[in-house]
Design a protein around this motif. Structure first.
Motif, mmCIF file in Angstrom:
data_model
loop_
_atom_site.group_PDB
_atom_site.id
_atom_site.type_symbol
_atom_site.label_atom_id
_atom_site.label_comp_id
_atom_site.label_asym_id
_atom_site.label_seq_id
_atom_site.Cartn_x
_atom_site.Cartn_y
_atom_site.Cartn_z
ATOM 1 N N ARG A 89 0.832 -1.208 0.000
ATOM 2 C CA ARG A 89 0.000 0.000 0.000
ATOM 3 C C ARG A 89 0.866 1.257 0.000
ATOM 4 O O ARG A 89 0.641 2.199 -0.777
ATOM 5 N N PRO A 98 -4.207 4.667 -8.011
ATOM 6 C CA PRO A 98 -5.546 4.962 -7.465
ATOM 7 C C PRO A 98 -5.853 4.084 -6.255
ATOM 8 O O PRO A 98 -5.401 2.942 -6.165
ATOM 9 N N ALA A 99 -6.671 4.613 -5.369
ATOM 10 C CA ALA A 99 -6.964 3.913 -4.111
ATOM 11 C C ALA A 99 -7.624 2.564 -4.339
ATOM 12 O O ALA A 99 -7.332 1.591 -3.629
ATOM 13 N N ASP A 100 -8.528 2.479 -5.344
ATOM 14 C CA ASP A 100 -9.208 1.199 -5.557
ATOM 15 C C ASP A 100 -8.247 0.131 -6.057
ATOM 16 O O ASP A 100 -8.342 -1.047 -5.674
ATOM 17 N N GLU A 101 -7.292 0.508 -6.898
ATOM 18 C CA GLU A 101 -6.308 -0.454 -7.384
ATOM 19 C C GLU A 101 -5.360 -0.875 -6.264
ATOM 20 O O GLU A 101 -4.978 -2.048 -6.168
ATOM 21 N N GLY A 103 -6.107 -1.029 -3.094
ATOM 22 C CA GLY A 103 -6.864 -1.940 -2.245
ATOM 23 C C GLY A 103 -6.951 -3.338 -2.839
ATOM 24 O O GLY A 103 -6.830 -4.340 -2.119
ATOM 25 N N ALA A 104 -7.124 -3.413 -4.163
ATOM 26 C CA ALA A 104 -7.225 -4.721 -4.819
ATOM 27 C C ALA A 104 -5.905 -5.472 -4.761
ATOM 28 O O ALA A 104 -5.875 -6.685 -4.506
ATOM 29 N N HIS A 107 -5.307 -6.623 -1.112
ATOM 30 C CA HIS A 107 -6.124 -7.787 -0.745
ATOM 31 C C HIS A 107 -5.536 -9.066 -1.327
ATOM 32 O O HIS A 107 -5.451 -10.095 -0.639
ATOM 33 N N THR A 122 -11.379 -11.817 -4.811
ATOM 34 C CA THR A 122 -11.332 -11.351 -6.194
ATOM 35 C C THR A 122 -10.629 -12.392 -7.052
ATOM 36 O O THR A 122 -9.889 -13.244 -6.543
#
Length: 217
Positions: A89, A98-101, A103-104, A107, A122
């Motif tokens: 992170r 980007p924050a969503d990428e 996070g993915a 995870h 995922t």
């Protein structure tokens, strides 16, 4: 050392690999070195070719999945993937992802570990978990098992009871015990169809290695 040959080994994702490779591994553990990262990348791309997935996220997760080194006998071992996800992170934030990428990717890294016991949610997380576990079975898995055993000062096997028929299994004392303790169980836990198919092949090779080893001793 970062070289163009190393970057090129992650084709066609060189532009993802170039800034992430300096963080990929920081250890003298030959079972979790850059060769391991490359094998997991190859496994992941092979699975993704059949299963799909976001290759940018997957490549980043592969490159950073072992970015924090924790020895097998460390009390922090079960936290290794969480520590790696936290570091990933930070690295990706610094690169402006980007924050969503982020996070993915985090995870997928946190869920990849056998020790963490976290369910991958995922497709990219499932592929990374499968790709990493494929490196623990088959011929490479056998080699890594004995390498780690030597690193941990374990014996190859119990010369008086190598199959642990009259004693409890102890893979801290004997590397061969790690086969029934863990390695033979891995093929049952794969997440993707292609991962399961490859795992069955490698499990059979692992079983053959074990049987031939026992025959020789």
């Amino acid at each position: 050392m970062l070289t163009e040959n190393l970057v090129a080994a992650f084709a066609p994702h060189e532009e993802i690999a170039r800034p992430l490779l300096p963080y990929a591994c920081d250890t003298d553990d030959g079972s979790h070195d850059i060769a391991h990262i490359l094998r997991v990348f190859s496994n992941a791309m092979r699975i993704a070719a059949k299963e799909g997935g976001d290759l940018k996220l997957l490549a980043a997760a592969v490159l950073l999945h072992d970015c924090v080194a924790v020895e097998k006998n460390s009390p922090l071992r079960a936290q290794a993937s969480r520590l790696a996800a936290d570091k990933a992170r930070t690295v990706l934030e610094g690169l402006g992802w980007p924050a969503d990428e982020i996070g993915a990717v985090a995870h997928a890294i946190e869920a990849h570990s056998f020790s963490a016991n976290i369910r991958p949610e995922t497709l990219e997380a499932k592929i990374l978990q499968d790709a990493d576990r494929l490196d623990a079975i088959g011929m490479v898995g056998a080699a890594r098992c004995f390498y780690v055993g030597g690193r941990m000062a374990s014996g190859l096997y119990d010369p008086f009871d190598p199959k642990a028929e009259r004693r409890p299994l102890d893979d801290k004392a004997y590397s061969l015990d790690h086969f029934p303790v863990k390695l033979f169980k891995l093929a049952d836990g794969f997440q993707t169809g292609e991962g399961r198919r490859i795992a069955r092949e490698r499990h059979d090779r692992l079983q053959q290695f074990y049987d031939l080893f026992l025959d020789e001793i």
